[in-house]
Write a protein that holds these residues in place. Structure first.
Motif, PDB file in Angstrom:
ATOM      1  N   MET A  28     -10.355 -61.359  84.702  1.00  9.04           N
ATOM      2  CA  MET A  28      -9.283 -62.103  85.370  1.00  9.04           C
ATOM      3  C   MET A  28      -8.657 -61.198  86.435  1.00  9.04           C
ATOM      4  SD  MET A  28      -5.825 -63.546  83.497  1.00  9.04           S
ATOM      5  CE  MET A  28      -6.232 -65.236  83.103  1.00  9.04           C
ATOM      6  N   VAL A  29      -8.242 -61.782  87.535  1.00 10.17           N
ATOM      7  CA  VAL A  29      -7.489 -60.997  88.520  1.00 10.17           C
ATOM      8  C   VAL A  29      -6.091 -61.586  88.661  1.00 10.17           C
ATOM      9  CG1 VAL A  29      -9.429 -60.089  89.859  1.00 10.17           C
ATOM     10  CG2 VAL A  29      -8.504 -62.323  90.443  1.00 10.17           C
ATOM     11  N   LEU A  30      -5.119 -60.708  88.814  1.00  5.96           N
ATOM     12  CA  LEU A  30      -3.726 -61.142  88.810  1.00  5.96           C
ATOM     13  C   LEU A  30      -2.883 -60.241  89.713  1.00  5.96           C
ATOM     14  CD1 LEU A  30      -1.433 -62.793  87.406  1.00  5.96           C
ATOM     15  CD2 LEU A  30      -1.503 -61.136  85.560  1.00  5.96           C
ATOM     16  N   GLY A  31      -1.899 -60.837  90.342  1.00  6.01           N
ATOM     17  CA  GLY A  31      -1.001 -60.057  91.203  1.00  6.01           C
ATOM     18  C   GLY A  31      -0.442 -60.922  92.309  1.00  6.01           C
ATOM     19  N   GLU A  32       0.399 -60.311  93.127  1.00  8.13           N
ATOM     20  CA  GLU A  32       1.043 -61.048  94.205  1.00  8.13           C
ATOM     21  C   GLU A  32       0.021 -61.664  95.166  1.00  8.13           C
ATOM     22  OE1 GLU A  32       4.708 -59.096  95.928  1.00  8.13           O
ATOM     23  OE2 GLU A  32       3.454 -59.252  97.694  1.00  8.13           O
ATOM     24  N   TYR A 138      -4.920 -55.918  87.380  1.00  6.26           N
ATOM     25  CA  TYR A 138      -3.588 -56.204  87.900  1.00  6.26           C
ATOM     26  C   TYR A 138      -3.390 -55.485  89.235  1.00  6.26           C
ATOM     27  CZ  TYR A 138       1.228 -57.243  88.446  1.00  6.26           C
ATOM     28  OH  TYR A 138       2.396 -57.725  88.971  1.00  6.26           O
ATOM     29  N   PHE A 139      -3.132 -56.265  90.272  1.00  8.11           N
ATOM     30  CA  PHE A 139      -3.027 -55.727  91.633  1.00  8.11           C
ATOM     31  C   PHE A 139      -1.601 -55.282  91.953  1.00  8.11           C
ATOM     32  CE2 PHE A 139      -7.071 -56.740  93.872  1.00  8.11           C
ATOM     33  CZ  PHE A 139      -7.755 -57.212  92.766  1.00  8.11           C
ATOM     34  N   ILE A 140      -1.481 -54.028  92.338  1.00  7.48           N
ATOM     35  CA  ILE A 140      -0.184 -53.461  92.698  1.00  7.48           C
ATOM     36  C   ILE A 140      -0.175 -53.241  94.214  1.00  7.48           C
ATOM     37  CG2 ILE A 140       1.340 -51.453  92.365  1.00  7.48           C
ATOM     38  CD1 ILE A 140      -0.292 -51.102  89.644  1.00  7.48           C
ATOM     39  N   PRO A 141       0.915 -53.669  94.882  1.00  8.67           N
ATOM     40  CA  PRO A 141       0.930 -53.539  96.341  1.00  8.67           C
ATOM     41  C   PRO A 141       0.944 -52.073  96.791  1.00  8.67           C
ATOM     42  CG  PRO A 141       3.031 -54.389  95.530  1.00  8.67           C
ATOM     43  CD  PRO A 141       2.115 -54.331  94.363  1.00  8.67           C
ATOM     44  N   PRO A 142       0.309 -51.788  97.921  1.00  7.27           N
ATOM     45  CA  PRO A 142       0.251 -50.416  98.418  1.00  7.27           C
ATOM     46  C   PRO A 142       1.558 -49.993  99.091  1.00  7.27           C
ATOM     47  CG  PRO A 142      -0.899 -51.888  99.920  1.00  7.27           C
ATOM     48  CD  PRO A 142      -0.472 -52.725  98.748  1.00  7.27           C
ATOM     49  N   TYR A 143       2.375 -50.975  99.463  1.00  8.08           N
ATOM     50  CA  TYR A 143       3.563 -50.649 100.253  1.00  8.08           C
ATOM     51  C   TYR A 143       4.788 -50.370  99.393  1.00  8.08           C
ATOM     52  CZ  TYR A 143       3.300 -55.692  99.560  1.00  8.08           C
ATOM     53  OH  TYR A 143       3.110 -56.924  99.003  1.00  8.08           O
ATOM     54  N   GLY A 144       4.698 -50.507  98.090  1.00  9.49           N
ATOM     55  CA  GLY A 144       5.857 -50.258  97.228  1.00  9.49           C
ATOM     56  C   GLY A 144       5.917 -48.802  96.790  1.00  9.49           C
ATOM     57  N   HIS A 145       6.828 -48.536  95.863  1.00 13.06           N
ATOM     58  CA  HIS A 145       6.952 -47.159  95.388  1.00 13.06           C
ATOM     59  C   HIS A 145       6.622 -47.066  93.910  1.00 13.06           C
ATOM     60  CE1 HIS A 145       8.635 -45.954  99.194  1.00 13.06           C
ATOM     61  NE2 HIS A 145       9.387 -47.035  99.143  1.00 13.06           N
ATOM     62  N   GLY A 146       5.733 -47.892  93.460  1.00  9.42           N
ATOM     63  CA  GLY A 146       5.396 -47.910  92.043  1.00  9.42           C
ATOM     64  C   GLY A 146       5.438 -49.342  91.557  1.00  9.42           C
ATOM     65  N   LEU A 147       5.736 -49.528  90.268  1.00 10.19           N
ATOM     66  CA  LEU A 147       5.818 -50.895  89.748  1.00 10.19           C
ATOM     67  C   LEU A 147       7.180 -51.481  90.089  1.00 10.19           C
ATOM     68  CD1 LEU A 147       4.147 -50.550  86.232  1.00 10.19           C
ATOM     69  CD2 LEU A 147       3.147 -51.460  88.335  1.00 10.19           C
ATOM     70  N   ARG A 148       7.177 -52.719  90.541  1.00  9.24           N
ATOM     71  CA  ARG A 148       8.436 -53.389  90.862  1.00  9.24           C
ATOM     72  C   ARG A 148       8.904 -54.179  89.642  1.00  9.24           C
ATOM     73  NH1 ARG A 148       5.763 -56.871  95.332  1.00  9.24           N
ATOM     74  NH2 ARG A 148       4.436 -57.099  93.505  1.00  9.24           N
ATOM     75  N   GLN A 149      10.151 -54.658  89.685  1.00  5.83           N
ATOM     76  CA  GLN A 149      10.662 -55.499  88.594  1.00  5.83           C
ATOM     77  C   GLN A 149       9.692 -56.637  88.290  1.00  5.83           C
ATOM     78  OE1 GLN A 149      12.628 -55.459  86.126  1.00  5.83           O
ATOM     79  NE2 GLN A 149      13.383 -53.557  86.903  1.00  5.83           N
ATOM     80  N   ILE A 150       9.224 -57.251  89.354  1.00  8.53           N
ATOM     81  CA  ILE A 150       8.368 -58.426  89.211  1.00  8.53           C
ATOM     82  C   ILE A 150       7.055 -58.061  88.510  1.00  8.53           C
ATOM     83  CG2 ILE A 150       7.176 -58.309  91.452  1.00  8.53           C
ATOM     84  CD1 ILE A 150       7.850 -61.281  91.784  1.00  8.53           C
ATOM     85  N   ASP A 151       6.525 -56.880  88.819  1.00  5.66           N
ATOM     86  CA  ASP A 151       5.289 -56.430  88.165  1.00  5.66           C
ATOM     87  C   ASP A 151       5.542 -56.192  86.677  1.00  5.66           C
ATOM     88  OD1 ASP A 151       3.757 -56.318  90.592  1.00  5.66           O
ATOM     89  OD2 ASP A 151       4.779 -54.443  91.091  1.00  5.66           O
ATOM     90  N   LEU A 152       6.676 -55.550  86.393  1.00  4.59           N
ATOM     91  CA  LEU A 152       7.010 -55.269  84.986  1.00  4.59           C
ATOM     92  C   LEU A 152       7.135 -56.563  84.198  1.00  4.59           C
ATOM     93  CD1 LEU A 152       9.642 -52.435  85.521  1.00  4.59           C
ATOM     94  CD2 LEU A 152       7.339 -52.180  84.570  1.00  4.59           C
ATOM     95  N   LYS A 181       0.353 -39.928  95.477  1.00  2.49           N
ATOM     96  CA  LYS A 181       1.766 -40.084  95.089  1.00  2.49           C
ATOM     97  C   LYS A 181       2.009 -41.412  94.375  1.00  2.49           C
ATOM     98  CE  LYS A 181       4.094 -36.485  96.202  1.00  2.49           C
ATOM     99  NZ  LYS A 181       3.570 -35.734  95.096  1.00  2.49           N
ATOM    100  N   LEU A 182       1.445 -42.475  94.956  1.00  2.00           N
ATOM    101  CA  LEU A 182       1.658 -43.805  94.369  1.00  2.00           C
ATOM    102  C   LEU A 182       1.055 -43.895  92.968  1.00  2.00           C
ATOM    103  CD1 LEU A 182       2.793 -46.642  94.659  1.00  2.00           C
ATOM    104  CD2 LEU A 182       0.750 -47.303  95.943  1.00  2.00           C
ATOM    105  N   PRO A 223      -4.378 -45.481  88.300  1.00  5.71           N
ATOM    106  CA  PRO A 223      -4.906 -46.803  88.670  1.00  5.71           C
ATOM    107  C   PRO A 223      -5.866 -46.731  89.863  1.00  5.71           C
ATOM    108  CG  PRO A 223      -2.671 -46.515  89.498  1.00  5.71           C
ATOM    109  CD  PRO A 223      -2.995 -45.274  88.744  1.00  5.71           C
ATOM    110  N   PHE A 224      -6.953 -47.457  89.774  1.00  6.87           N
ATOM    111  CA  PHE A 224      -7.975 -47.413  90.813  1.00  6.87           C
ATOM    112  C   PHE A 224      -7.419 -47.902  92.153  1.00  6.87           C
ATOM    113  CE2 PHE A 224     -10.022 -48.033  86.738  1.00  6.87           C
ATOM    114  CZ  PHE A 224     -11.029 -47.075  86.765  1.00  6.87           C
ATOM    115  N   ALA A 225      -7.645 -47.101  93.171  1.00  7.90           N
ATOM    116  CA  ALA A 225      -7.231 -47.510  94.521  1.00  7.90           C
ATOM    117  C   ALA A 225      -8.419 -48.206  95.172  1.00  7.90           C
ATOM    118  CB  ALA A 225      -6.821 -46.282  95.327  1.00  7.90           C
ATOM    119  N   VAL A 226      -8.263 -49.497  95.452  1.00  8.04           N
ATOM    120  CA  VAL A 226      -9.434 -50.254  95.904  1.00  8.04           C
ATOM    121  C   VAL A 226      -9.298 -50.827  97.314  1.00  8.04           C
ATOM    122  CG1 VAL A 226     -10.191 -50.864  93.579  1.00  8.04           C
ATOM    123  CG2 VAL A 226      -8.572 -52.355  94.766  1.00  8.04           C
ATOM    124  N   VAL A 227     -10.439 -51.090  97.887  1.00  2.00           N
ATOM    125  CA  VAL A 227     -10.514 -51.742  99.190  1.00  2.00           C
ATOM    126  C   VAL A 227     -11.545 -52.858  99.057  1.00  2.00           C
ATOM    127  CG1 VAL A 227     -11.129 -51.453 101.625  1.00  2.00           C
ATOM    128  CG2 VAL A 227     -10.052 -49.566 100.392  1.00  2.00           C
TER     129      VAL A 227
END
Ligand code: GDP
Ligand code: MG
Length: 297
Positions: A28-32, A138-152, A181-182, A223-227
């Motif tokens: 399954m894939v999930l995220g914003e 679970y897809f985490i955005p590259p522009y944030g600074h870690g997990l956001r409230q919404i991700d949690l 860093k991320l 977490p794997f950094a993917v393209v």
């Protein structure tokens, strides 16, 4: 060997008798919305899943996912059969709030468990189809600074039901240093908020050094950094999946550019059986125990 995705090593992971029956695996894939989920799926499995949307050579077009979409394909490599199911989910974002998304995903996961439970209690237990979700990227955005409230919020609803593997989306938009860093921030957030992600099993002590080294490198990537990309470009005379930038091409399958290959190897070739085992022994057992305690009340 480029066209192989590598699950032919599966029999080495399990008892021989599974070979004839074939393997079933659901991802399954999930995220914003807009983080590249549909594109990554496409890249992971050579576009075969989305044959109806033939990979465009120049322009990129991936239709927006608005409901849970399940695609199944039967593939065979070197005599090993795999029934691969991909569950693409509507992302959350402007139009869809995250509650709708996690509820839909959670209901989908439970429904597969329930079906399996029903089948298992039935008469024909030999040929049960296993549609349970074995892994959730679970897809985490590259522009944030870690997990956001919404991700949690989303992760908390699902982490005890399914093997969560976190990925950093669109890693091509970050420098190597930013990725590092991320990753640290995300791992710290996961620990602080007690999010349970899929735990890679310890390496057997009798494995050879090369295997141990590979295993170490794999674990260091999380977490794997993917393209992902649905564009095929030419680099030095070779056709590769990639993303064109003014300064050059980011190649999806180049290990120097992203963890894409590591993720695919892990999913398809080295850890598929373990993901299935953990689903059966931990997540499904939890579900079953709940069902049984409800029945006996
Ligand atoms: P989804 O909503 O998560 O399924 O996202 P899509 O796969 O539909 O992609 C949304 C947009 O992001 C599209 O324009 C893609 O071309 C682009 N995209 C997908 N993957 C990547 C990536 O790895 N890097 C970059 N820079 N863009 C990407
Ligand atoms: Mg999508």
């Amino acid at each position: 060997d480029r066209d192989y995705i590598g699950f032919a090593t599966l029999p080495e992971q399990v008892h021989r008798k599974s070979v004839k029956r074939g393997f079933e695996f659901t991802l399954m894939v999930l995220g914003e919305t807009g983080l590249g989920k549909s594109t990554l799926i496409n890249s992971l499995f050579l576009g075969d899943l989305y044959k109806d949307r033939r990979i465009p050579d120049v322009a990129e077009r991936v239709a927006k996912t608005t409901s849970i979409e399940k695609k199944t394909m039967d593939i065979e490599e070197r005599g090993v059969r795999l029934r691969l199911t991909i569950v693409d989910t509507p992302g959350f974002g402007d139009a869809v709030n995250c509650e709708d998304t996690w509820k839909a995903c959670s209901a989908y996961i439970d429904e597969q468990f329930r079906q399996y439970f029903t089948d298992e209690s039935g008469l024909n237990r030999k040929n049960i189809q296993d549609n349970r979700v074995h892994c959730c990227l679970y897809f985490i955005p590259p522009y944030g600074h870690g997990l956001r409230q919404i991700d949690l919020e989303v992760l908390r609803r699902l982490h005890r039901k399914v093997n969560v593997v976190p990925v950093i989306a669109k890693a091509d938009t970050l420098t190597t240093h930013e990725v590092k860093k991320l990753k640290e921030r995300i791992l710290a957030d996961i620990e602080e908020h007690e999010i349970q992600i899929y735990q890679f099993p310890d390496c057997d002590s009798d494995e050879d050094e090369e295997f141990k080294q590979q295993d170490k490198e794999l674990k260091a990537c999380i977490p794997f950094a993917v393209v992902g990309s649905s564009t095929v470009l030419e680099v030095a005379g070779k056709k590769v999946r990639g993303r064109q930038y003014p300064w050059g091409v980011v190649e999806v399958e180049n290990p120097k550019h992203s963890d894409f290959v590591k993720l695919r190897t892990m999913l398809i070739s080295t850890h598929m059986q373990d993901l299935k085992d953990v689903t059966q022994d931990v997540h499904y057992e939890n579900f079953r125990a709940q069902c049984i305690s409800q029945i006996s009340q």
